[in-house]
Design a protein around this motif. Structure first.
Motif, mmCIF file in Angstrom:
data_model
loop_
_atom_site.group_PDB
_atom_site.id
_atom_site.type_symbol
_atom_site.label_atom_id
_atom_site.label_comp_id
_atom_site.label_asym_id
_atom_site.label_seq_id
_atom_site.Cartn_x
_atom_site.Cartn_y
_atom_site.Cartn_z
ATOM 1 N N SER A 147 0.908 -1.402 -0.018
ATOM 2 C CA SER A 147 0.146 -0.135 0.230
ATOM 3 C C SER A 147 0.970 1.242 0.065
ATOM 4 O O SER A 147 2.005 1.182 0.180
ATOM 5 C CB SER A 147 -0.905 -0.046 1.190
ATOM 6 N N ALA A 148 0.252 2.375 -0.260
ATOM 7 C CA ALA A 148 0.934 3.599 -0.105
ATOM 8 C C ALA A 148 1.494 3.971 1.043
ATOM 9 O O ALA A 148 2.523 4.314 1.377
ATOM 10 C CB ALA A 148 0.209 4.748 -0.732
ATOM 11 N N ALA A 149 0.609 3.437 2.243
ATOM 12 C CA ALA A 149 1.177 3.828 3.655
ATOM 13 C C ALA A 149 2.246 3.091 3.920
ATOM 14 O O ALA A 149 3.481 3.278 4.351
ATOM 15 C CB ALA A 149 -0.070 3.643 4.653
ATOM 16 N N GLY A 150 2.225 1.793 3.264
ATOM 17 C CA GLY A 150 3.443 0.630 3.638
ATOM 18 C C GLY A 150 4.684 0.975 2.829
ATOM 19 O O GLY A 150 5.538 1.097 3.506
ATOM 20 N N ARG A 151 4.449 1.645 1.614
ATOM 21 C CA ARG A 151 5.765 2.193 1.116
ATOM 22 C C ARG A 151 6.339 3.393 1.803
ATOM 23 O O ARG A 151 7.626 3.660 1.811
ATOM 24 C CB ARG A 151 5.391 2.472 -0.313
ATOM 25 N N SER A 152 5.578 4.082 2.119
ATOM 26 C CA SER A 152 5.902 5.552 2.975
ATOM 27 C C SER A 152 6.588 5.032 4.397
ATOM 28 O O SER A 152 7.672 5.508 4.546
ATOM 29 C CB SER A 152 4.746 6.175 3.443
ATOM 30 N N ARG A 153 6.080 4.052 4.953
ATOM 31 C CA ARG A 153 6.565 3.352 6.260
ATOM 32 C C ARG A 153 7.931 2.882 6.069
ATOM 33 O O ARG A 153 9.068 3.030 6.644
ATOM 34 C CB ARG A 153 5.630 2.397 6.703
ATOM 35 N N LEU A 154 8.113 1.996 4.934
ATOM 36 C CA LEU A 154 9.526 1.424 4.464
ATOM 37 C C LEU A 154 10.443 2.577 4.164
ATOM 38 O O LEU A 154 11.609 2.209 4.514
ATOM 39 C CB LEU A 154 8.903 0.354 3.642
ATOM 40 N N GLY A 155 10.064 3.239 3.485
ATOM 41 C CA GLY A 155 10.900 4.483 3.020
ATOM 42 C C GLY A 155 11.508 5.126 4.521
ATOM 43 O O GLY A 155 12.802 5.484 4.433
ATOM 44 N N ALA A 156 10.522 5.324 5.391
ATOM 45 C CA ALA A 156 10.990 6.253 6.373
ATOM 46 C C ALA A 156 12.083 5.291 7.459
ATOM 47 O O ALA A 156 13.061 5.713 7.863
ATOM 48 C CB ALA A 156 9.899 6.648 7.367
ATOM 49 N N LEU A 157 11.780 3.793 7.340
ATOM 50 C CA LEU A 157 12.551 3.171 8.216
ATOM 51 C C LEU A 157 13.982 2.980 7.724
ATOM 52 O O LEU A 157 14.976 2.922 8.361
ATOM 53 C CB LEU A 157 11.730 1.564 8.367
ATOM 54 N N ARG A 158 13.764 2.698 6.150
ATOM 55 C CA ARG A 158 15.165 2.589 5.434
ATOM 56 C C ARG A 158 16.105 3.962 5.862
ATOM 57 O O ARG A 158 17.116 4.107 5.755
ATOM 58 C CB ARG A 158 14.960 2.383 4.035
ATOM 59 N N ALA A 159 15.307 4.981 5.635
ATOM 60 C CA ALA A 159 16.241 6.391 5.770
ATOM 61 C C ALA A 159 16.709 6.480 7.208
ATOM 62 O O ALA A 159 17.774 7.051 7.755
ATOM 63 C CB ALA A 159 15.034 7.606 5.558
ATOM 64 N N GLU A 160 15.882 6.012 8.344
ATOM 65 C CA GLU A 160 16.412 5.930 9.797
ATOM 66 C C GLU A 160 17.478 5.179 9.729
ATOM 67 O O GLU A 160 18.506 5.534 10.412
ATOM 68 C CB GLU A 160 15.387 5.493 10.561
ATOM 69 N N ARG A 161 17.438 3.949 8.923
ATOM 70 C CA ARG A 161 18.671 3.150 9.380
ATOM 71 C C ARG A 161 19.746 3.585 8.550
ATOM 72 O O ARG A 161 20.862 3.454 8.996
ATOM 73 C CB ARG A 161 17.963 1.655 8.679
ATOM 74 N N ARG A 162 19.754 4.431 7.341
ATOM 75 C CA ARG A 162 20.741 4.922 6.770
ATOM 76 C C ARG A 162 21.452 6.118 7.657
ATOM 77 O O ARG A 162 22.754 6.039 7.707
ATOM 78 C CB ARG A 162 20.260 5.598 5.615
ATOM 79 N N SER A 163 20.685 6.882 8.415
ATOM 80 C CA SER A 163 21.189 7.694 9.147
ATOM 81 C C SER A 163 21.705 7.308 10.266
ATOM 82 O O SER A 163 22.923 7.756 10.807
ATOM 83 C CB SER A 163 20.104 8.719 9.428
ATOM 84 N N THR A 164 21.285 6.194 10.941
ATOM 85 C CA THR A 164 22.033 5.571 12.333
ATOM 86 C C THR A 164 23.329 5.034 11.653
ATOM 87 O O THR A 164 24.345 5.278 12.318
ATOM 88 C CB THR A 164 20.990 4.499 12.725
ATOM 89 N N ARG A 165 23.473 4.549 10.654
ATOM 90 C CA ARG A 165 24.623 3.757 10.265
ATOM 91 C C ARG A 165 25.670 4.855 9.960
ATOM 92 O O ARG A 165 26.717 4.666 10.224
ATOM 93 C CB ARG A 165 24.431 2.837 8.942
ATOM 94 N N ALA A 166 25.173 6.230 9.212
ATOM 95 C CA ALA A 166 26.117 7.064 9.011
ATOM 96 C C ALA A 166 26.620 7.714 10.326
ATOM 97 O O ALA A 166 27.576 7.857 10.583
ATOM 98 C CB ALA A 166 25.713 8.021 8.271
ATOM 99 N N ALA A 167 25.741 7.906 11.340
ATOM 100 C CA ALA A 167 26.141 8.444 12.439
ATOM 101 C C ALA A 167 27.239 7.401 13.380
ATOM 102 O O ALA A 167 28.166 8.064 14.045
ATOM 103 C CB ALA A 167 24.952 8.614 13.503
ATOM 104 N N ARG A 168 26.901 5.988 13.234
ATOM 105 C CA ARG A 168 27.697 5.336 14.033
ATOM 106 C C ARG A 168 29.388 5.332 13.331
ATOM 107 O O ARG A 168 30.298 5.215 13.860
ATOM 108 C CB ARG A 168 27.403 3.688 13.881
ATOM 109 N N ARG A 169 29.342 5.359 11.932
ATOM 110 C CA ARG A 169 30.627 5.538 11.224
ATOM 111 C C ARG A 169 31.143 6.905 11.686
ATOM 112 O O ARG A 169 32.389 6.801 11.948
ATOM 113 C CB ARG A 169 30.418 5.683 9.705
ATOM 114 N N ARG A 170 30.450 8.061 11.844
ATOM 115 C CA ARG A 170 31.175 9.248 12.217
ATOM 116 C C ARG A 170 31.581 9.117 13.637
ATOM 117 O O ARG A 170 32.661 9.450 13.900
ATOM 118 C CB ARG A 170 30.114 10.208 12.225
ATOM 119 N N LEU A 171 30.810 8.481 14.423
ATOM 120 C CA LEU A 171 31.148 8.268 15.886
ATOM 121 C C LEU A 171 32.405 7.490 15.945
ATOM 122 O O LEU A 171 33.571 7.857 16.638
ATOM 123 C CB LEU A 171 30.136 7.592 16.527
ATOM 124 N N ALA A 172 32.583 6.396 14.975
ATOM 125 C CA ALA A 172 33.934 5.473 14.973
ATOM 126 C C ALA A 172 34.946 6.120 14.486
ATOM 127 O O ALA A 172 35.991 6.170 14.988
ATOM 128 C CB ALA A 172 33.569 4.304 14.375
#
Length: 602
Positions: A147-172
């Motif tokens: 669904s459109a809501a599912g695609r939006s949710r999936l996109g937001a979760l993937r963006a959150e995961r990308r930002s988290t990984r980027a933050a962990r790399r910067r922290l390291a």
């Protein structure tokens, strides 16, 4: 008994924290706190005075708004360790201090990495759950559709995961995060749920002054900041995001006290913030300091003091909010009556009367659409052009400052190269064409000048129509006039608002309605305050005013307005007729009149 100096040192070591993005502000805060300690030290030899506390682990530089809403927490043991290290660092000196600073930094970094790891794991789990739901076959063995809501949710979760990984790399790599991480750097505080008191005077920055990337982040991160529509006019001041963040950082039952722009209680962009504050917090003080000479400072917006507790008022509880800073002032506004609509911070009677009228009568916006006047984008070119150009292209231009009750008094001439439908002319006569060519580079550089000739102006609807009502956007009191017959050629500029009427009587009666004392008082109750005792009477403020159907084209009001345009203003008769149409009792008229008099004195 503990000395004042000892008490202040203990407070600094255990109970006082601060964060600011500006390094100079951090240093000045440290200096001010050191002076507060030194002032309490007894006179004596320098060697007898204990070293000043180390404040760099208490007052920190960082960005409070950028942190994503990861949630979660660290273990109690880690939180206790960080708290103990910080308290030791505050009182340490010499080599011991240097060792403790390094150990504290390592502990905070490890805590931040643990938090980011937990956030990444949560995002991974949520992504798998969404994908599992999509991949599961239907009852008929077919693959499920996203669904459109599912695609939006999936996109937001993937963006959150990308930002988290980027933050962990910067922290390291760098040992730091792109935001100030409260749960790791003040871990012991957040192990207890947050701060007991959050104090702040956040920056006041209009949305259009923020970079596009920052606006996108704020809209995604803060629900109070998402505004109420499209465009900058519907995007909140940056202070609104700080207000939401302050409540996130407060512990359950914690107190938040902020200095915000006063327009937060009336502006359309703060609708979501007002609704959340009224529904989710316990409002103690909402004090508009627009009329307080002690609160004046070099700004075009007045301050508001907001004090809340982070707990909701139970449904049905009759809790009253204080609207003055003076602790002796009695609370006078019912929190139950507050919501997303503009808050009226006057007497209890005025607020309840405004609410009754809003319920009893339809709003003015149901019958009339308020439009901003003409926008040139280059007033220096379009107003009073020199040398004189063809008279057929000049029209009287009305600014808000040139408007008196019932009397438009234009003092400028506008280059108007449009036809009767508001379309730009295809060609200009020779003198005007030569004049425009001189300024062509500037005119084509205007923000709205796309696909139109350089002599075009914008928002031309306010200049059209034989019967219009115009009022000033910024004025001490709501001021309106009808434009028709001899004044029909006047063009209101964008410091005015315009409403199109169907006939002369309709325009005259509406002008009288807006110039009446009861309606002016209602407009001032919900209008945004501005410098110098002025208020803004925008489309939302005027559009929300009550307007009974019987008032539209009312002959009595029309005749009174016609006489006023001729120079004979009978304010008492206008007010009496408006009170009759609104079904106001004498006591209610006095409530509105007293508020109008109070505004005149401001």
């Amino acid at each position: 008994m503990r000395s004042q100096a000892g008490l202040k040192r203990q407070i600094l070591a255990t109970s006082l924290f601060g964060v600011d993005r500006n390094a100079m502000a951090v240093r000045l805060t440290e200096l001010r706190l050191w002076l507060a300690v030194v002032a309490e030290e007894p006179d004596g030899a320098g060697a007898s005075v204990a070293p000043l506390p180390n404040l760099d682990c208490l007052v920190r530089q960082g960005d409070s708004l950028s942190a994503p809403p990861f949630g979660g927490g660290i273990s109690l043991d880690v939180a206790k360790k960080i708290g103990a290290l910080r308290r030791q660092t505050v009182g340490a000196s010499g080599t011991a201090k240097r060792a403790l600073v390094k150990e504290l930094a390592r502990a905070e970094t490890a805590a931040a990495n643990a938090l980011l790891g937990a956030a990444e794991a949560r995002a991974d789990r949520a992504i798998r759950e969404v994908l599992a739901g999509v991949r599961a076959p239907t009852l008929f063995g077919e693959r499920s559709q996203v669904s459109a809501a599912g695609r939006s949710r999936l996109g937001a979760l993937r963006a959150e995961r990308r930002s988290t990984r980027a933050a962990r790399r910067r922290l390291a790599h760098d040992g730091e995060l792109p935001w100030f991480d409260y749960p790791s750097q003040y871990a012991d505080v957040f192990a207890r749920g947050g701060f007991d008191i959050v104090l702040g005077n956040p920056p006041w920055v209009r949305a259009e002054a923020l970079p596009h990337r920052v606006r996108e982040h704020l809209a995604a991160r803060y629900r109070w900041w998402r505004g109420s529509g499209r465009g900058f006019a519907h995007r909140p001041d940056l202070a609104v995001a700080f207000a939401e963040r302050a409540h996130e950082l407060a512990a359950p039952d914690g107190v938040v006290a902020l200095v915000l722009p006063a327009k937060v209680v009336t502006a359309g962009y703060a609708t979501a913030a007002r609704a959340a504050l009224a529904r989710e917090t316990h409002l103690h003080v909402v004090a508009d300091l627009a009329g307080d000479p002690d609160a004046a400072f070099d700004a075009t917006t007045y301050p508001l003091v907001l004090v809340t507790s982070k707990r909701a008022v139970p449904p049905g509880e009759r809790h009253l909010v204080r609207t003055e800073l003076d602790p002796a002032a009695p609370p006078c506004i019912s929190q139950a009556a507050l919501g997303g609509a503009p808050w009226i911070l006057r007497s209890r009677g005025a607020a309840e009367l405004a609410q009754r009228l809003a319920t009893a009568w339809p709003p003015l916006s149901q019958r009339f659409t308020a439009r901003l006047g003409v926008k040139t984008g280059a007033d220096a070119v379009f107003l009073d052009p020199t040398p004189p150009i063809e008279p057929a292209l000049l029209r009287p231009a009305l600014r808000g400052r040139d408007l008196k009750p019932f009397a438009p008094m234009p003092r400028r001439r506008l280059l108007w190269a449009h036809d009767e439908a508001g379309r730009p002319l295809r060609r200009l006569p020779p003198v005007a064409a030569a004049y425009v060519e001189q300024h062509a580079v500037r005119l084509r550089a205007r923000t709205d000048a796309h696909g139109v000739p350089p002599w075009a102006v914008f928002r031309t609807a306010g200049a059209l129509g034989p019967h219009r009502v115009v009022w000033a956007d910024l004025s001490r009191t709501l001021t309106a006039a009808a434009l028709f017959a001899a004044t029909a050629d006047i063009i209101p500029l964008n410091t005015c608002y315009v409403a199109i009427a169907a006939c002369a009587n309709e325009a005259l009666s509406l002008a009288a309605w807006l110039n009446s004392t009861p309606v002016r008082a209602l407009a001032r109750l919900t209008g945004s305050p501005a410098a110098g005792g002025f208020a803004r009477h925008g489309a939302a403020t005027v559009g929300s005013l009550p307007l009974p159907a019987a008032a539209i084209g009312d002959r009595v009001l029309a005749e009174l307005a016609r006489a006023a345009q001729a120079g004979t203003v009978d304010q008492q008769q206008i007010d009496t007729r408006v009170a009759e149409l609104l079904a106001l009792a004498p006591a209610e008229c006095e409530i509105l009149a007293s508020n109008a008099r109070a505004d005149d004195r401001r």
